[in-house]
Design an enzyme around this catalytic site. Structure first.
Site, PDB file in Angstrom:
ATOM      1  N   GLU A  64       0.833  -1.208   0.000  1.00  0.00           N
ATOM      2  CA  GLU A  64       0.000   0.000   0.000  1.00  0.00           C
ATOM      3  C   GLU A  64       0.870   1.262   0.000  1.00  0.00           C
ATOM      4  O   GLU A  64       0.758   2.136   0.859  1.00  0.00           O
ATOM      5  CB  GLU A  64      -0.983  -0.022   1.178  1.00  0.00           C
TER       6      GLU A  64
ATOM      7  N   GLU B 214      -5.178  -8.650  -0.755  1.00  0.00           N
ATOM      8  CA  GLU B 214      -5.990  -8.345   0.429  1.00  0.00           C
ATOM      9  C   GLU B 214      -7.442  -8.213  -0.014  1.00  0.00           C
ATOM     10  O   GLU B 214      -7.764  -7.368  -0.847  1.00  0.00           O
ATOM     11  CB  GLU B 214      -5.527  -7.066   1.136  1.00  0.00           C
TER      12      GLU B 214
END
Length: 517
Positions: free
Chosen positions: A196, A319
């Site tokens: 991220e 994810e």
């Protein structure tokens, strides 16, 4: 009605509006010629240093009264072996970009502590580290997927981790590994280059991250791993299509094997809704967010196709899952939530979507394995329970490394408060032992849906099916009643002259199996 058309992994969706609900849904088999293989790695998992996932979850320490292997609970090992998990991602998540791997090797008493600033502000003693994780993966028969620290770690640090885990010859890092008791390397293939990067991994612009990515991978040696290491770029959040565009445009394809995508089925980041006592409005909104995965994969892969027509770069959904408010009375930074039939719907729907996009989606990692978010396992001291999500993944594991059978059908709609969603997701495959499997998920809260599919092409016999269902959407397994929801044999189907007719109850998951003659 909703038109679902699947062919060799490509999906075309046509959406119209109709109030008519057909009594039956006819599913047709599209040509299986040149169909992709459903990668087993779609059924991957994720274990972050978050809440009670590692400590008090996987890891209880070698001196625990709970039976363990090198400190890892044996009951968890056995449960994950049953799932045949193909890979496990570690150590994060946001935690990955604060983790310094050398703090977790060597003499336990000399290891520094770390404050987990992302999740609860707790102090960890680094007793669970590289050796524990990689030895666990070996025991599970799962490929390790290591998330490298790009946010706060340096290029040399990541290059040294690669050498420590993979290099067979003599070097500073391989010598250090041997000093720490591991003569032969583990041969870690899958590496994430940060996590991220657009957020907790450094709040970077995509252009900046693309340059950082190229710098880090330049110094990651492919030596001693068959086919070289598999490098995964920190990808987009949800519908940030520009992120994918910039990475695909600016990173040479010989430096890039996979691009990540993160999407959670969360209705509102400011008010996520309860984990158990939710109403149908909340459920419908959650299903709407879950269905968004289809659109995200279609649009992100369209961008990838523009720069990579040969599909050499994979989409890695590392994810995904449901995200709600934490269970009442638990630490808000630990993300512990119960797992209901709603989670079974998310799991069945998303796994069907991933299967049907098997031409590009080559790995996915449910968040997370134990005690965090949409966990497959929950623990309370010595107790352990398997969640509805666990059971769905166990039912669906039959698709691992099987050939996708493309399907075409018009789904009936699930309607609530003047909005509608497709009620059904379906995927099918043929495995190497000549078995055909079809998995169905019906998210409608009230209506059963009947499907009809002509399977004469496969000349099937010995048809059987398994169902996961319950009386209430809010039902879940608890430590007091751990087997409230478990798969059961399902007999509400007809199979005559090669045609299968099956009635799928509300909010249920069914997997059908047949042997080819």
């Amino acid at each position: 009605m909703y038109k679902h058309f699947l062919k060799s992994g490509a999906i075309l969706i046509l959406v119209g509006f109709s109030q008519l609900i057909s009594a039956q849904t006819k599913i047709e088999i599209v040509s299986i010629e040149n169909s992709p293989t459903i990668s087993k790695h779609i059924y991957g998992h994720f274990a972050e240093h978050l809440g009670r996932c590692i400590y008090e979850g996987f890891y209880v320490g070698e001196n625990s009264v709970i039976p363990n292997s090198e400190g890892v609970r044996i009951d968890i090992i056995e449960a994950l072996k049953e799932l045949q998990i193909p890979n496990l991602r570690w150590p994060g998540g946001c935690f990955a970009d604060t983790y310094h791997w050398m703090d977790g090797i060597g003499d336990l008493e000399k290891r520094p502590t770390i404050v987990n600033t992302w999740w609860g502000g707790v102090t960890e003693d680094n007793s669970f580290g590289t050796h524990n994780f990689l030895n666990l993966c070996k025991e599970l028969g799962a490929e390790p997927y290591l998330s490298g620290n790009v946010g706060s770690g340096g290029v040399q640090e990541l290059a040294d981790w690669v050498q420590y885990t993979n290099f067979k010859g003599k070097s500073p890092m391989s010598d250090l590994r041997r000093e720490n008791g591991k003569e032969e390397p583990w041969g870690v293939k899958y590496w994430g280059i940060g996590n991220e990067a657009w957020g907790c991994g450094g709040n970077m612009r995509p252009e900046y991250y693309a340059d950082i990515y190229k710098k880090y991978v330049t110094f990651m040696s492919d030596a001693d791993v068959e086919g070289g290491i598999y490098k995964i770029a920190s990808g987009a959040s949800n519908d940030d299509y520009n992120w994918t565009e910039v990475l695909m445009k600016n990173i040479p394809k010989n430096m890039l094997q996979g691009v990540a995508l993160h999407h959670y089925s969360v209705i509102d980041w400011g008010a996520k809704g309860p984990d158990v006592n939710f109403d149908e409005e909340t459920y419908f909104k959650t299903m709407k967010e879950s269905w968004l995965m289809e659109e995200l994969i279609v649009k992100h892969t369209a961008i990838m196709d523009k720069y990579d027509e040969e599909k050499k770069v994979d989409l890695i959904v590392d994810e995904w899952g449901g995200w709600y408010e934490v269970s009442e009375g638990t630490n808000p930074g630990f993300l512990y939530q119960q797992n209901t039939m709603r989670d079974a719907m998310i799991a069945g729907m998303n796994l069907n979507i991933f299967n049907n996009h098997a031409d590009r989606v080559k790995m996915a990692n449910l968040a997370q394995a134990v005690n965090v978010l949409q966990a497959v396992i929950l623990t309370d001291k010595e107790k352990m329970i398997l969640t509805p999500t666990y059971h769905v993944m166990n039912m669906y594991k039959v698709h691992q490394d099987a050939t996708l059978i493309p399907l075409s059908f018009d789904s009936p709609m699930y309607s609530f408060d003047n909005e509608s969603l497709p009620a059904l997701t379906v995927s099918a495959s043929k495995d190497s032992s000549q078995k055909v499997h079809i998995s169905f998920t019906n998210i409608d809260t009230k209506k059963s849906n009947t499907v009809v599919i002509d399977l004469n092409e496969f000349k099937l016999k010995n048809i059987n099916s398994t169902i996961l269902s319950s009386i209430s959407l809010q039902d879940h397994n608890s430590f007091e009643n751990p087997n409230k929801i478990t798969p059961k044999n399902f007999k509400d189907f007809k199979f005559a002259k090669g045609v299968l007719e099956l009635t799928i109850p509300p909010f249920s998951v069914i997997v059908v199996e047949g042997d080819m003659m």
